[in-house]
Scaffold this active site. Structure first.
Site, PDB file in Angstrom:
ATOM      1  N   LYS A 184       7.808   4.515 -27.148  1.00  0.00           N
ATOM      2  CA  LYS A 184       6.523   5.373 -27.241  1.00  0.00           C
ATOM      3  C   LYS A 184       6.862   6.873 -28.027  1.00  0.00           C
ATOM      4  O   LYS A 184       7.889   7.225 -27.783  1.00  0.00           O
ATOM      5  CB  LYS A 184       5.857   5.447 -26.001  1.00  0.00           C
ATOM      6  CG  LYS A 184       4.436   6.294 -26.067  1.00  0.00           C
ATOM      7  CD  LYS A 184       3.893   6.565 -24.696  1.00  0.00           C
ATOM      8  CE  LYS A 184       2.723   7.388 -24.870  1.00  0.00           C
ATOM      9  NZ  LYS A 184       2.103   7.728 -23.427  1.00  0.00           N
TER      10      LYS A 184
ATOM     11  N   LYS B 297       4.680   1.736 -28.436  1.00  0.00           N
ATOM     12  CA  LYS B 297       3.403   2.351 -28.251  1.00  0.00           C
ATOM     13  C   LYS B 297       3.095   3.568 -29.058  1.00  0.00           C
ATOM     14  O   LYS B 297       4.067   4.413 -29.216  1.00  0.00           O
ATOM     15  CB  LYS B 297       3.129   2.516 -26.964  1.00  0.00           C
ATOM     16  CG  LYS B 297       1.686   3.420 -26.468  1.00  0.00           C
ATOM     17  CD  LYS B 297       1.534   3.508 -25.105  1.00  0.00           C
ATOM     18  CE  LYS B 297       0.425   4.670 -24.741  1.00  0.00           C
ATOM     19  NZ  LYS B 297       0.116   4.972 -23.407  1.00  0.00           N
TER      20      LYS B 297
ATOM     21  N   ASP C 242       4.881   5.818 -17.987  1.00  0.00           N
ATOM     22  CA  ASP C 242       5.116   6.387 -19.142  1.00  0.00           C
ATOM     23  C   ASP C 242       5.921   7.761 -18.923  1.00  0.00           C
ATOM     24  O   ASP C 242       5.730   8.592 -18.515  1.00  0.00           O
ATOM     25  CB  ASP C 242       3.751   6.786 -19.969  1.00  0.00           C
ATOM     26  CG  ASP C 242       3.153   5.600 -20.620  1.00  0.00           C
ATOM     27  OD1 ASP C 242       2.967   4.457 -19.876  1.00  0.00           O
ATOM     28  OD2 ASP C 242       2.379   5.551 -21.468  1.00  0.00           O
TER      29      ASP C 242
END
Length: 235
Positions: free
Chosen positions: A166, A195, A100
């Site tokens: 995300k 996400k 991430d």
């Protein structure tokens, strides 16, 4: 995806949407192990640990179906590209299969979109050269961005070859919003997944998130949410 409700979800579907977050800066080694064991017990999709804990998480979760993820240039995204690449490669070598990565927020807000895209592409290419199966999620930190900047971030992430967009780190003033998730889902192709993270604490929130077409949820309240699901469904 709008048909998703608590009654239509199975436990496995819900559990496998979770990246169990183990990212508190004060978290001890023993707490990381406990968190990994919790993730295995609830059979979630992955844990997301600090880079220093990747090897420990990989060892703890060996033999389970739970993946190991970590964060890169977290939480502010301000490391030089070379450091983001080095951190990514180290994480892969230590056992992470999901990364991430926080974008350079200041460059994006300053309109230097090509620089941001080039950096994401460099990280993606280096990481996939080391391990082709690695999955890259790009964190925007929407609390600091306008709608237009969120759309730009979505477009550049897809062009750069990452797999996920995300919302947040969970360390800004605000986290995910349903409006942002809908915008992000609309701004990328079906190849890209979304996400949600930041402030995800209840089952109702997760159901609303999944209804937007979002497929992953980052939360440190995973066990509480899944326990709530079991109670509601009588499991």
């Amino acid at each position: 995806m709008a048909h998703i409700t608590v009654d239509t979800l199975t436990y496995t579907q819900l559990a496998k949407s979770f990246d169990h977050a183990l990212l508190r800066p004060e978290m001890t080694t023993s707490e990381v192990v406990l968190g990994c064991n919790l993730a295995a017990r609830y059979d979630v999709k992955s844990v997301c640990v600090k880079p220093c804990d990747v090897r420990l998480a990989a060892e703890t979760l060996a033999g389970t179906s739970v993946l190991v993820g970590t964060v890169i240039s977290f939480p502010h995204g301000n490391s030089p590209t070379s450091i983001k690449i080095a951190e990514s490669l180290q994480a892969i070598d230590d056992g992470a299969t999901e990364l991430d990565v926080v974008i350079n927020i200041g460059l994006l807000r300053g309109g230097e979109v090509q620089k941001v895209e080039d950096e994401v592409r460099a990280v993606v290419q280096a990481a996939k050269k080391r391990y082709l199966g690695v999955l890259i999620k790009v964190i925007f930190e929407n609390a600091y961005l306008s709608r237009e900047e969120i759309v730009l971030a979505c477009k550049l992430t897809e062009r750069a070859g990452a797999e996920f967009v995300k919302t947040s780190t969970g360390f800004a003033a605000t986290g995910h919003t349903i409006e942002d998730l809908r915008l992000m889902r609309e701004s990328v192709s079906e190849r890209i997944e979304v996400k949600a993270s930041g402030g995800v604490k209840t089952l109702d929130q997760v159901v609303a998130i999944l209804q937007t077409g979002t497929t992953r949820v980052g939360s440190s309240s995973t066990d509480k949410i899944l326990d709530e699901f079991k109670r509601v469904r009588g499991l």
